[in-house]
Design a protein around this motif. Structure first.
Motif, short mmCIF file in Angstrom:
data_model
loop_
_atom_site.label_atom_id
_atom_site.label_comp_id
_atom_site.label_asym_id
_atom_site.label_seq_id
_atom_site.Cartn_x
_atom_site.Cartn_y
_atom_site.Cartn_z
N ARG A 15 0.83 -1.20 0.00
CA ARG A 15 0.00 0.00 0.00
C ARG A 15 0.87 1.26 0.00
NH1 ARG A 15 -4.65 1.87 -1.60
NH2 ARG A 15 -5.43 -0.22 -1.10
N GLU A 16 1.98 1.22 0.69
CA GLU A 16 2.88 2.37 0.73
C GLU A 16 3.37 2.73 -0.67
OE1 GLU A 16 7.15 3.77 2.70
OE2 GLU A 16 6.67 1.64 2.49
N VAL A 17 3.85 1.74 -1.41
CA VAL A 17 4.37 2.01 -2.75
C VAL A 17 3.26 2.48 -3.68
CG1 VAL A 17 5.46 0.98 -4.78
CG2 VAL A 17 6.28 0.39 -2.49
N PHE A 18 2.10 1.86 -3.60
CA PHE A 18 0.98 2.28 -4.44
C PHE A 18 0.59 3.73 -4.15
CE2 PHE A 18 -3.64 2.89 -4.94
CZ PHE A 18 -3.75 2.68 -6.31
N ASP A 19 0.47 4.07 -2.89
CA ASP A 19 0.06 5.43 -2.52
C ASP A 19 1.08 6.47 -2.98
OD1 ASP A 19 -2.26 4.50 -1.39
OD2 ASP A 19 -1.52 4.56 0.68
N VAL A 20 2.36 6.12 -2.88
CA VAL A 20 3.39 7.04 -3.37
C VAL A 20 3.26 7.23 -4.87
CG1 VAL A 20 5.87 7.34 -3.72
CG2 VAL A 20 5.03 6.61 -1.51
N ALA A 21 3.04 6.13 -5.60
CA ALA A 21 2.89 6.22 -7.05
C ALA A 21 1.71 7.11 -7.43
CB ALA A 21 2.70 4.82 -7.64
N VAL A 22 0.61 6.98 -6.72
CA VAL A 22 -0.57 7.80 -6.99
C VAL A 22 -0.25 9.28 -6.80
CG1 VAL A 22 -2.89 8.38 -6.19
CG2 VAL A 22 -2.22 5.98 -6.48
N ARG A 23 0.48 9.60 -5.76
CA ARG A 23 0.86 11.00 -5.52
C ARG A 23 1.80 11.51 -6.61
NH1 ARG A 23 1.08 9.14 -0.08
NH2 ARG A 23 3.37 9.00 -0.11
N GLU A 70 6.04 10.34 -14.71
CA GLU A 70 6.44 9.12 -15.41
C GLU A 70 6.78 8.01 -14.42
OE1 GLU A 70 10.02 7.39 -18.21
OE2 GLU A 70 9.49 9.51 -18.40
N LEU A 71 7.51 8.35 -13.38
CA LEU A 71 7.85 7.34 -12.38
C LEU A 71 6.60 6.76 -11.75
CD1 LEU A 71 9.76 5.71 -10.65
CD2 LEU A 71 10.01 7.70 -9.13
N GLY A 72 5.66 7.61 -11.38
CA GLY A 72 4.42 7.12 -10.78
C GLY A 72 3.68 6.17 -11.69
#
Length: 229
Positions: A47-55, A66-68
């Motif tokens: 969940r941490e990685v997913f939430d960071v990607a969304v941001r 692009e990274l997200g």
């Protein structure tokens, strides 16, 4: 003690450290350069990685967006249906991004991410970009479409889109659209395939001509690796 030459075990790095390394990797102009930090993030479907990607997808900096998107593209292993652990939440965000993304490089990765999450519900949205003015976007449409169409019988408008992409100005786009049409899609009308192959008999790209010749000679084309733009 670890020497400077010893390989780093990326699995032991914090998420913040992996993100910093991955941002540096995706900022490189050449998309064929290795991205080990990004790959390590893909192997950490939390969940941490997913939430960071969304941001990151909402940031002003195109490299961060692009990274997200590229994190969401392959976050976790896919199941038999082609879905990943966060596909249900990530796909709507990616579809929404299609109308908001102005950077063609990032937009191409958004389309690719939808393909890698087998977002069949996004087929109509992606087909809107089949004649996008930037070659990178059209390339990603060609490579993503096989994962977005009906596995049993390709939708007629999707088959027509691939035929159109087989006439693209860029050889890479033509090549992957042709592979999709004759090898990856099911239920394509024979007449459409015949017409497409005929149109490409004298294509300026040698690899495309070889693929066409193989298909016309025995119906069993073998396509080799081709570098991505």
């Amino acid at each position: 003690m670890t020497s400077p030459r010893d390989p780093v075990d990326l699995s032991k790095l914090s998420t913040a450290e992996l993100l910093a390394g991955a941002l540096s990797e995706v900022s490189v102009a050449d998309p064929d350069e290795p991205v080990p930090h990004l790959v390590a993030l893909h192997a950490r479907p939390t969940r941490e990685v997913f939430d960071v990607a969304v941001r990151l997808v909402a940031r002003d900096n195109p490299a961060e967006r692009e990274l997200g998107v590229r994190i969401l593209r392959e976050l976790g292993d896919h199941d038999v249906a082609g879905r990943r652990p966060f596909s249900r939440e990530g796909i709507p965000l990616l579809i929404e991004r299609l109308d908001r993304e102005a950077d063609p490089r990032v937009l191409g990765w958004v389309i690719s991410a939808l393909g890698y999450n087998r977002a069949r519900e996004a087929l109509g949205d992606v087909l809107r970009f089949v004649d996008h003015p930037h070659w990178r976007v059209r390339f990603h449409v060609a490579t993503a479409l096989p994962s977005l169409v009906d596995e049993e019988r390709i939708e007629p408008h999707a088959a027509k889109a691939l035929q159109l992409l087989c006439r693209d100005d860029e050889a890479d786009t033509r090549y992957y659209a042709l592979v999709a049409l004759i090898e990856e899609a099911s239920g394509v009308e024979p007449e459409l395939i015949t017409q497409t192959l005929t149109d490409l008999l004298n294509d300026p790209d040698e690899q495309i001509r070889e693929l066409v010749a193989a298909q016309l000679s025995d119906g069993s084309p073998k396509h080799g690796p081709r570098e991505s733009p």
